[in-house]
Design a protein around this motif. Sequence first.
Motif, PDB file in Angstrom:
ATOM      1  N   LEU A 169       0.837  -1.205   0.000  1.00 20.92           N
ATOM      2  CA  LEU A 169       0.000   0.000   0.000  1.00 20.92           C
ATOM      3  C   LEU A 169       0.866   1.245   0.000  1.00 20.92           C
ATOM      4  N   GLN A 170       0.570   2.144  -0.918  1.00 25.32           N
ATOM      5  CA  GLN A 170       1.254   3.424  -1.001  1.00 25.32           C
ATOM      6  C   GLN A 170       0.205   4.518  -1.114  1.00 25.32           C
ATOM      7  N   SER A 171       0.632   5.762  -1.080  1.00 34.68           N
ATOM      8  CA  SER A 171      -0.290   6.895  -0.942  1.00 34.68           C
ATOM      9  C   SER A 171      -0.817   7.444  -2.266  1.00 34.68           C
ATOM     10  N   HIS A 172      -2.119   7.732  -2.240  1.00 36.17           N
ATOM     11  CA  HIS A 172      -2.776   8.469  -3.330  1.00 36.17           C
ATOM     12  C   HIS A 172      -3.453   9.698  -2.708  1.00 36.17           C
ATOM     13  N   THR A 173      -2.857  10.180  -1.645  1.00 35.67           N
ATOM     14  CA  THR A 173      -3.265  11.306  -0.790  1.00 35.67           C
ATOM     15  C   THR A 173      -4.358  10.882   0.194  1.00 35.67           C
ATOM     16  N   HIS A 174      -4.755  11.824   1.040  1.00 35.04           N
ATOM     17  CA  HIS A 174      -5.792  11.558   2.042  1.00 35.04           C
ATOM     18  C   HIS A 174      -7.119  12.171   1.589  1.00 35.04           C
ATOM     19  N   PHE A 175      -7.173  13.501   1.471  1.00 37.27           N
ATOM     20  CA  PHE A 175      -8.401  14.181   1.044  1.00 37.27           C
ATOM     21  C   PHE A 175      -8.247  14.943  -0.280  1.00 37.27           C
ATOM     22  N   LEU A 176      -7.117  14.836  -0.946  1.00 40.11           N
ATOM     23  CA  LEU A 176      -6.869  15.658  -2.130  1.00 40.11           C
ATOM     24  C   LEU A 176      -7.307  15.029  -3.447  1.00 40.11           C
ATOM     25  N   HIS A 177      -7.872  13.849  -3.406  1.00 43.13           N
ATOM     26  CA  HIS A 177      -8.326  13.208  -4.641  1.00 43.13           C
ATOM     27  C   HIS A 177      -9.771  13.628  -4.920  1.00 43.13           C
ATOM     28  N   ARG A 178      -9.909  14.908  -5.269  1.00 40.98           N
ATOM     29  CA  ARG A 178     -11.232  15.497  -5.548  1.00 40.98           C
ATOM     30  C   ARG A 178     -11.072  16.528  -6.654  1.00 40.98           C
ATOM     31  N   LEU A 179     -12.200  16.838  -7.266  1.00 41.21           N
ATOM     32  CA  LEU A 179     -12.226  17.889  -8.286  1.00 41.21           C
ATOM     33  C   LEU A 179     -12.973  19.096  -7.745  1.00 41.21           C
ATOM     34  N   LEU A 180     -12.556  20.267  -8.177  1.00 42.63           N
ATOM     35  CA  LEU A 180     -13.254  21.505  -7.886  1.00 42.63           C
ATOM     36  C   LEU A 180     -13.410  22.223  -9.222  1.00 42.63           C
ATOM     37  N   LYS A 181     -14.638  22.349  -9.670  1.00 45.11           N
ATOM     38  CA  LYS A 181     -14.910  22.950 -10.985  1.00 45.11           C
ATOM     39  C   LYS A 181     -14.125  22.237 -12.085  1.00 45.11           C
ATOM     40  N   ASP A 182     -14.210  20.918 -12.085  1.00 46.77           N
ATOM     41  CA  ASP A 182     -13.572  20.051 -13.084  1.00 46.77           C
ATOM     42  C   ASP A 182     -12.047  20.148 -13.113  1.00 46.77           C
ATOM     43  N   GLU A 183     -11.463  20.593 -12.021  1.00 44.97           N
ATOM     44  CA  GLU A 183     -10.009  20.681 -11.935  1.00 44.97           C
ATOM     45  C   GLU A 183      -9.551  19.996 -10.647  1.00 44.97           C
ATOM     46  N   PRO A 184      -8.480  19.201 -10.709  1.00 42.50           N
ATOM     47  CA  PRO A 184      -7.991  18.560  -9.487  1.00 42.50           C
ATOM     48  C   PRO A 184      -7.696  19.602  -8.403  1.00 42.50           C
ATOM     49  N   ILE A 185      -8.228  19.360  -7.219  1.00 35.98           N
ATOM     50  CA  ILE A 185      -8.109  20.328  -6.123  1.00 35.98           C
ATOM     51  C   ILE A 185      -6.659  20.543  -5.691  1.00 35.98           C
ATOM     52  N   ILE A 186      -5.817  19.545  -5.939  1.00 40.18           N
ATOM     53  CA  ILE A 186      -4.405  19.665  -5.558  1.00 40.18           C
ATOM     54  C   ILE A 186      -3.747  20.862  -6.250  1.00 40.18           C
ATOM     55  N   LEU A 187      -4.251  21.233  -7.413  1.00 39.59           N
ATOM     56  CA  LEU A 187      -3.673  22.362  -8.158  1.00 39.59           C
ATOM     57  C   LEU A 187      -3.945  23.700  -7.483  1.00 39.59           C
ATOM     58  N   ARG A 188      -4.886  23.724  -6.537  1.00 31.45           N
ATOM     59  CA  ARG A 188      -5.267  24.968  -5.848  1.00 31.45           C
ATOM     60  C   ARG A 188      -4.804  25.004  -4.388  1.00 31.45           C
ATOM     61  N   ARG A 189      -4.085  24.013  -3.953  1.00 29.84           N
ATOM     62  CA  ARG A 189      -3.714  23.939  -2.538  1.00 29.84           C
ATOM     63  C   ARG A 189      -2.326  24.506  -2.286  1.00 29.84           C
ATOM     64  N   SER A 190      -2.163  25.019  -1.065  1.00 25.28           N
ATOM     65  CA  SER A 190      -0.873  25.582  -0.648  1.00 25.28           C
ATOM     66  C   SER A 190       0.092  24.460  -0.280  1.00 25.28           C
ATOM     67  N   LEU A 191       1.339  24.804  -0.178  1.00 26.42           N
ATOM     68  CA  LEU A 191       2.361  23.857   0.261  1.00 26.42           C
ATOM     69  C   LEU A 191       1.968  23.260   1.611  1.00 26.42           C
ATOM     70  N   HIS A 192       1.535  24.103   2.524  1.00 25.68           N
ATOM     71  CA  HIS A 192       1.156  23.640   3.864  1.00 25.68           C
ATOM     72  C   HIS A 192      -0.007  22.643   3.800  1.00 25.68           C
TER      73      HIS A 192
END
Length: 165
Positions: free
Chosen positions: A59-82
């Motif tokens: 088992l390896q990581s595919h993130t915890h809560f970041l596997h979502r879309l926001l307005k048809d765009e992966p939410i990870i693209l809008r998140r801060s480093l933190h």
Amino acid sequence: DGLESVYRYAFPILKKYHFNATIFVISSRMKYTLPPWDPNQLQFITRTQYQEMEPMIDLQSHTHFLHRLLKDEPIILRRSLHNMLVDFRRSIQVLYEFNPKVRYLAYPYGSYTPLAKKAAELAGFQLAFSTQIGKVNFGDDRYQLKRIYLLKEDNRQQILQKLAQ
């Protein structure tokens, strides 16, 4: 993604032929109980099923809560480093129960930014995978590795051809 279909379909084949495999799991979607099987819905493997598949399944990581879309765009693209760092560390923490050596990350939808690559490194991942198609070559950036896609429609010859390229 940690889908129950891996347990239902792939695991028996892996067991039969004594193969090992790696699954990139969305750790927030790991379940304690299994709902009734519905092949038309995304369903996720339970913790008990993961335990049954050990040690054949890594088992390896595919993130915890970041596997979502926001307005048809992966939410990870809008998140801060933190935000990404907190998410990646939480995923590692949840998966630790099944694998104390969580070292790899698959970016949600294969999407990443320079900040995502930095967060992956700071979280302690040794490798991170995009969805760019191709083979990994010596010297490639270890935080944006390519993949080879094998599809259920591929016949034996197509699979061998993809692997040989």
